[in-house]
Design an enzyme around this catalytic site. Structure first.
Site, PDB file in Angstrom:
ATOM      1  CB  THR A 190      -0.963  -0.047   1.207  1.00  0.00           C
ATOM      2  OG1 THR A 190      -2.034  -0.989   1.188  1.00  0.00           O
ATOM      3  CG2 THR A 190      -1.474   1.223   1.556  1.00  0.00           C
ATOM      4  NE  ARG A 204     -10.389  -5.178   3.843  1.00  0.00           N
ATOM      5  CZ  ARG A 204      -9.172  -4.323   3.928  1.00  0.00           C
ATOM      6  NH1 ARG A 204      -8.799  -3.949   2.985  1.00  0.00           N
ATOM      7  NH2 ARG A 204      -8.516  -4.658   4.786  1.00  0.00           N
ATOM      8  CB  VAL A 205     -14.002  -0.172   2.523  1.00  0.00           C
ATOM      9  CG1 VAL A 205     -13.164   1.065   2.813  1.00  0.00           C
ATOM     10  CG2 VAL A 205     -14.939   0.065   1.371  1.00  0.00           C
ATOM     11  N   GLY A 206     -10.822  -1.052   3.528  1.00  0.00           N
ATOM     12  CA  GLY A 206      -9.878  -1.041   4.660  1.00  0.00           C
ATOM     13  C   GLY A 206      -9.710   0.134   5.548  1.00  0.00           C
ATOM     14  CG  ASP A 207      -6.125   0.572   7.261  1.00  0.00           C
ATOM     15  OD1 ASP A 207      -5.990  -0.138   6.285  1.00  0.00           O
ATOM     16  OD2 ASP A 207      -4.926   1.495   7.369  1.00  0.00           O
ATOM     17  CB  THR A 264       0.900   0.422   5.331  1.00  0.00           C
ATOM     18  OG1 THR A 264       0.777  -0.622   4.433  1.00  0.00           O
ATOM     19  CG2 THR A 264       2.386   0.697   5.809  1.00  0.00           C
ATOM     20  N   GLY A 265      -0.807  -1.595   6.583  1.00  0.00           N
ATOM     21  CA  GLY A 265      -0.834  -2.861   7.510  1.00  0.00           C
ATOM     22  C   GLY A 265      -2.331  -3.630   7.225  1.00  0.00           C
ATOM     23  N   GLY A 289      -5.772  -4.031   7.617  1.00  0.00           N
ATOM     24  CA  GLY A 289      -6.582  -2.770   7.927  1.00  0.00           C
ATOM     25  C   GLY A 289      -7.652  -2.928   8.898  1.00  0.00           C
TER      26      GLY A 289
HETATM   27  N1  ASP Z   1      -4.045  -1.301   4.919  1.00  0.00           N
HETATM   28  C1  ASP Z   1      -4.587  -1.793   3.682  1.00  0.00           C
HETATM   29  C2  ASP Z   1      -5.623  -2.750   3.738  1.00  0.00           C
HETATM   30  O1  ASP Z   1      -6.112  -3.145   4.792  1.00  0.00           O
HETATM   31  C3  ASP Z   1      -3.752  -3.092   3.190  1.00  0.00           C
HETATM   32  C4  ASP Z   1      -1.895  -2.376   3.451  1.00  0.00           C
HETATM   33  O2  ASP Z   1      -1.869  -1.574   4.046  1.00  0.00           O
HETATM   34  O3  ASP Z   1      -1.050  -3.119   3.063  1.00  0.00           O
HETATM   35  O4  ASP Z   1      -6.488  -2.412   3.186  1.00  0.00           O
END
Ligand code: ASP
Length: 304
Positions: free
Chosen positions: A174, A202-205, A225-226, A228
């Site tokens: 990301t 699906r929506v992440g952070d 990032t990580g 979500g």
């Molecule tokens: N945070 C992102 C998500 O969960 C993925 C990522 O940062 O690698 O959509």
């Protein structure tokens, strides 16, 4: 003010053969954003330019190179925030757009809303003449193979994605950027294709204000990032800014937020931070995080 910028290309167990492309992609993005700032451009312009450069680079999970969802489709999330008046724009689960960060900016500047999703976001893009692209243009062979491999498995846990011991499926890059311009404005932007095999819709952070991204010129800007879902529970980007408001320095605030993420919701990830005095820092609890930046003295740094 002397301008500065920091960017990231994801936090995960980046294998050695991908270090160079991550380093190169992050440094190019930081340089691109920094030249905007040096010419007197705004922090919002700089983070958009930096993130666009990584959306174009298929090394990263954003724009071209995004993961496929469970239905075999690319759905992307992005946001951009102006720390002077706390305005932001975001798009989520959007398809057929090479630069979701630019669409997010248009949402901020041309609508009365903060966030558009899915088909509505795409219709808005068309209505303002933003070019759309076919899914093939965003799809790489690498991601198609990854998707096919995942589909052959009996079961698949999102948690495994962030487990270093099983890095075969690990998410990569990301992307995000935080910048401060000559007027002291801080802006932040984050863009992602999400996580592999996520449910459609699906929506992440990443596009959620305060979770994957936050900027307040009075204190700091953050891009996260990580994994979500835990990062959303921790509202991690706002947490970092809040700690800085309360008197922590940028490094302490990032470390505290990552500790909280791990202890409270068993999450994995990383944050980049730029505070109002131009301090640049990052914190993560993943094996690696790709970061590059240019500080207020014009000194460049990059690492994985
Ligand atoms: N945070 C992102 C998500 O969960 C993925 C990522 O940062 O690698 O959509």
């Amino acid at each position: 003010m002397e301008p500065c910028i920091i960017v990231h290309g994801g936090a995960w167990d980046i294998p050695k053969d991908l270090w160079d492309s991550h380093r190169r992609g992050c440094s190019t993005a930081a340089n691109d954003g920094y030249s905007v700032l040096r010419k007197g451009g705004s922090a919002v312009d700089a983070v958009e330019v930096a993130v666009k450069s990584m959306e174009e680079d298929s090394t990263f999970d954003a724009g071209r190179g995004s993961f496929l969802n469970a239905d075999g489709e690319v759905e992307m999330d992005a946001t951009i925030m102006d720390g002077d008046d706390l305005s932001f724009g975001a798009v989520a689960a959007v398809q057929h757009i090479l630069h979701p960060v630019s669409l997010a900016r248009q949402v901020m500047e041309k609508t009365q809303h903060c966030m558009l999703v899915g088909e509505g976001a795409l219709r808005f893009a068309r209505s303002i003449g933003m070019p759309t692209v076919s899914q093939e243009c965003l799809l790489t062979d690498r991601e198609l193979r990854r998707w096919q491999e995942i589909k052959q498995r009996q079961s698949f846990e999102q948690r495994e994605l962030f487990d270093a011991a099983r890095d075969r499926y690990s998410p990569k890059g990301t992307v995000g950027a935080v910048a401060m311009d000559q007027k002291g404005k801080i802006a932040a932007a984050t863009s992602t294709g999400g996580t592999p095999n996520k449910m459609a819709g699906r929506v992440g952070d990443s596009p959620l204000v305060g979770c994957g991204n936050y900027a307040d010129s009075k204190f700091a800007g953050v891009s996260a990032t990580g994994w979500g879902e835990p990062m959303m529970k921790a509202v991690i980007a706002r947490r970092v800014c809040h700690s800085i408001e309360d008197g922590m320095n940028a490094q302490e605030a990032g470390d505290e937020a990552i500790r909280y993420l791990e202890e409270r919701v068993k999450g994995y990830g990383g944050v980049i931070i730029l505070d109002k005095d131009g301090n640049l820092s990052h914190s993560n609890n993943t094996p690696r995080m790709a970061v590059a930046g240019i500080n207020q003295h014009g000194e460049r740094f990059e690492f994985i």
